[in-house]
Design a protein around this motif. Structure first.
Motif, PDB file in Angstrom:
ATOM      1  N   THR A  30       0.817  -1.105   0.114  1.00  0.00           N
ATOM      2  CA  THR A  30      -0.063  -0.314  -0.021  1.00  0.00           C
ATOM      3  C   THR A  30       0.736   1.316   0.004  1.00  0.00           C
ATOM      4  N   ILE A  31       0.553   2.026  -0.937  1.00  0.00           N
ATOM      5  CA  ILE A  31       1.229   3.513  -0.634  1.00  0.00           C
ATOM      6  C   ILE A  31       0.286   4.684  -0.233  1.00  0.00           C
ATOM      7  N   GLY A  32       0.338   4.975   0.968  1.00  0.00           N
ATOM      8  CA  GLY A  32      -0.732   5.879   1.749  1.00  0.00           C
ATOM      9  C   GLY A  32       0.155   7.067   1.998  1.00  0.00           C
ATOM     10  N   GLY A  33      -0.810   8.017   2.727  1.00  0.00           N
ATOM     11  CA  GLY A  33      -0.516   9.137   3.318  1.00  0.00           C
ATOM     12  C   GLY A  33       0.250   9.225   4.700  1.00  0.00           C
ATOM     13  N   LEU A  34       0.954  10.048   4.993  1.00  0.00           N
ATOM     14  CA  LEU A  34       1.748  10.271   6.132  1.00  0.00           C
ATOM     15  C   LEU A  34       0.794  10.240   7.729  1.00  0.00           C
ATOM     16  N   HIS A  35       1.096   9.774   8.603  1.00  0.00           N
ATOM     17  CA  HIS A  35       0.493   9.702   9.654  1.00  0.00           C
ATOM     18  C   HIS A  35      -0.059  10.798  10.407  1.00  0.00           C
ATOM     19  N   HIS A  36       0.198  11.885   9.895  1.00  0.00           N
ATOM     20  CA  HIS A  36      -0.492  13.304  10.590  1.00  0.00           C
ATOM     21  C   HIS A  36      -1.879  13.620  10.041  1.00  0.00           C
ATOM     22  N   GLN A  37      -2.014  12.601   8.819  1.00  0.00           N
ATOM     23  CA  GLN A  37      -3.289  12.709   8.400  1.00  0.00           C
ATOM     24  C   GLN A  37      -4.353  11.613   8.713  1.00  0.00           C
ATOM     25  N   LEU A  38      -5.448  12.121   9.246  1.00  0.00           N
ATOM     26  CA  LEU A  38      -6.201  11.185   9.910  1.00  0.00           C
ATOM     27  C   LEU A  38      -7.093  10.261   8.828  1.00  0.00           C
ATOM     28  N   THR A  39      -7.209  10.613   7.737  1.00  0.00           N
ATOM     29  CA  THR A  39      -8.009   9.906   6.551  1.00  0.00           C
ATOM     30  C   THR A  39      -6.690   8.847   5.976  1.00  0.00           C
ATOM     31  N   ALA A  40      -5.648   9.142   6.139  1.00  0.00           N
ATOM     32  CA  ALA A  40      -4.426   8.200   5.855  1.00  0.00           C
ATOM     33  C   ALA A  40      -4.481   7.048   6.768  1.00  0.00           C
ATOM     34  N   ARG A  41      -4.578   7.581   8.119  1.00  0.00           N
ATOM     35  CA  ARG A  41      -4.321   6.535   9.124  1.00  0.00           C
ATOM     36  C   ARG A  41      -5.724   5.544   9.075  1.00  0.00           C
ATOM     37  N   LYS A  42      -6.642   5.981   8.593  1.00  0.00           N
ATOM     38  CA  LYS A  42      -7.947   5.160   8.314  1.00  0.00           C
ATOM     39  C   LYS A  42      -7.785   4.137   7.421  1.00  0.00           C
ATOM     40  N   ARG A  43      -7.225   4.956   6.135  1.00  0.00           N
ATOM     41  CA  ARG A  43      -6.927   3.850   5.215  1.00  0.00           C
ATOM     42  C   ARG A  43      -6.075   2.753   5.391  1.00  0.00           C
ATOM     43  N   GLN A  44      -5.066   3.001   6.182  1.00  0.00           N
ATOM     44  CA  GLN A  44      -4.058   2.253   6.471  1.00  0.00           C
ATOM     45  C   GLN A  44      -4.680   1.141   7.419  1.00  0.00           C
ATOM     46  N   GLN A  45      -5.646   1.542   8.134  1.00  0.00           N
ATOM     47  CA  GLN A  45      -6.437   0.736   9.197  1.00  0.00           C
ATOM     48  C   GLN A  45      -7.076  -0.194   8.389  1.00  0.00           C
ATOM     49  N   GLY A  46      -7.704   0.015   7.395  1.00  0.00           N
ATOM     50  CA  GLY A  46      -8.688  -0.820   6.576  1.00  0.00           C
ATOM     51  C   GLY A  46      -7.963  -1.803   6.000  1.00  0.00           C
ATOM     52  N   TYR A  47      -6.867  -1.246   5.256  1.00  0.00           N
ATOM     53  CA  TYR A  47      -5.794  -2.201   4.556  1.00  0.00           C
ATOM     54  C   TYR A  47      -5.398  -3.406   5.682  1.00  0.00           C
ATOM     55  N   LYS A  48      -5.025  -2.940   6.653  1.00  0.00           N
ATOM     56  CA  LYS A  48      -4.458  -4.058   7.836  1.00  0.00           C
ATOM     57  C   LYS A  48      -5.399  -4.823   7.998  1.00  0.00           C
ATOM     58  N   GLU A  49      -6.511  -4.261   8.350  1.00  0.00           N
ATOM     59  CA  GLU A  49      -7.725  -5.279   9.038  1.00  0.00           C
ATOM     60  C   GLU A  49      -8.156  -6.159   7.833  1.00  0.00           C
ATOM     61  N   ALA A  50      -8.236  -5.957   6.507  1.00  0.00           N
ATOM     62  CA  ALA A  50      -8.375  -6.913   5.355  1.00  0.00           C
ATOM     63  C   ALA A  50      -7.305  -8.090   5.288  1.00  0.00           C
ATOM     64  N   LEU A  51      -6.167  -7.595   5.590  1.00  0.00           N
ATOM     65  CA  LEU A  51      -5.184  -8.628   5.472  1.00  0.00           C
ATOM     66  C   LEU A  51      -5.196  -9.628   6.841  1.00  0.00           C
ATOM     67  N   ARG A  52      -5.542  -9.038   7.894  1.00  0.00           N
ATOM     68  CA  ARG A  52      -5.915  -9.689   9.205  1.00  0.00           C
ATOM     69  C   ARG A  52      -6.925 -10.720   8.902  1.00  0.00           C
ATOM     70  N   ASP A  53      -8.138 -10.088   8.318  1.00  0.00           N
ATOM     71  CA  ASP A  53      -9.234 -10.939   8.360  1.00  0.00           C
ATOM     72  C   ASP A  53      -9.228 -12.174   7.311  1.00  0.00           C
ATOM     73  N   ALA A  54      -8.288 -12.047   6.330  1.00  0.00           N
ATOM     74  CA  ALA A  54      -7.866 -12.981   5.367  1.00  0.00           C
ATOM     75  C   ALA A  54      -6.768 -13.915   5.835  1.00  0.00           C
ATOM     76  N   GLY A  55      -6.386 -13.637   7.067  1.00  0.00           N
ATOM     77  CA  GLY A  55      -5.340 -14.560   7.649  1.00  0.00           C
ATOM     78  C   GLY A  55      -3.779 -14.324   7.303  1.00  0.00           C
TER      79      GLY A  55
END
Length: 237
Positions: A86-111
């Motif tokens: 994933t190529i995402g925004g820097l951590h000071h951006q709340l939207t970037a953190r939310k998109r990174q969270q969604g990416y990580k949760e999708a990987l986690r839920d797929a094992g």
């Protein structure tokens, strides 16, 4: 503002001097807070557009960034990809953190494991997306990329062409934010499409309400952002 704090400051000061009744703004970072607080103290109503600032309560309008990123990444997983960067925004951006969270949760839920090598944090610019793509393919090439902004997506496409990579044959690509000409690219772009017109309408309504009701409770509105499936993600079993 082109993500430039001095330019943002100039425009905010201009609106304050013009005594604007209300302002829609996509703030750059928490560093914007003092300027926004001064603007609000001057009597100008504010609605944050497609972003929020922690510690600065305010009306805001955007999309469900976490769910959009989750949907985009899950789509790649369902197509059989396992090495997804994933190529995402820097951590000071709340939207970037939310998109990174969604990416990580999708990987986690797929094992699937989360590989920090595949998480590239950059500015939301074409040049940053280009540089990040060049770097990841020199170090540890992924099978697919989830780009969390349309500007970085342009950089990914440019870098892939320079490296001689075909999309989606050599690397699949899904973008957060659609492009006006996405369906006309050589490999039409699969994307989370933000409902820009609806965001504009709701932003205008929020701002008008805030101007006439300055003491009402703040509202944070998140609109759904659908996945538009085209060819850039490939058609793996």
């Amino acid at each position: 503002t082109d993500e430039k704090l001095d330019r943002e400051a100039f425009y905010i000061e201009r609106m304050q001097s013009e005594r604007a009744a209300g302002v829609l703004i996509n703030p750059i970072s928490p560093n914007s807070t003092p300027m926004l607080e001064a603007l609000r103290r001057s009597g100008t109503a504010i609605v944050l557009l497609d972003n929020e600032i922690e510690g600065f309560p305010c009306d805001s309008i955007g999309v469900d960034d976490r769910l959009g990123a989750y949907t985009a990444t899950s789509h790649l997983i369902q197509l059989g990809y396992r090495r997804i960067a994933t190529i995402g925004g820097l951590h000071h951006q709340l939207t970037a953190r939310k998109r990174q969270q969604g990416y990580k949760e999708a990987l986690r839920d797929a094992g699937l494991p989360t590989d920090d090598t595949f998480i590239l944090l950059t500015d939301y610019t074409e040049e940053a997306g280009y540089t990040a793509t060049i770097r990841i393919f020199q170090e540890d090439p992924p099978e697919a990329i989830f780009s969390s902004n349309n500007s970085t997506t342009l950089g990914v496409i440019r870098a892939a062409a320079e490296l001689g990579l075909r999309i989606p044959d050599d690397v699949a690509l899904v973008s957060f934010d659609d492009l006006p000409y996405a369906e006309f690219l050589q490999s039409p772009l699969t994307a989370i499409a933000q409902p820009s017109y609806q965001i504009g309408v709701e932003a205008g309504r929020l701002l008008e309400f805030r101007i006439h009701n300055p003491t009402a409770p703040y509202r944070n509105v998140e609109l759904p952002a659908p996945l538009v499936v085209r060819a850039s993600c490939g058609n793996r079993p």
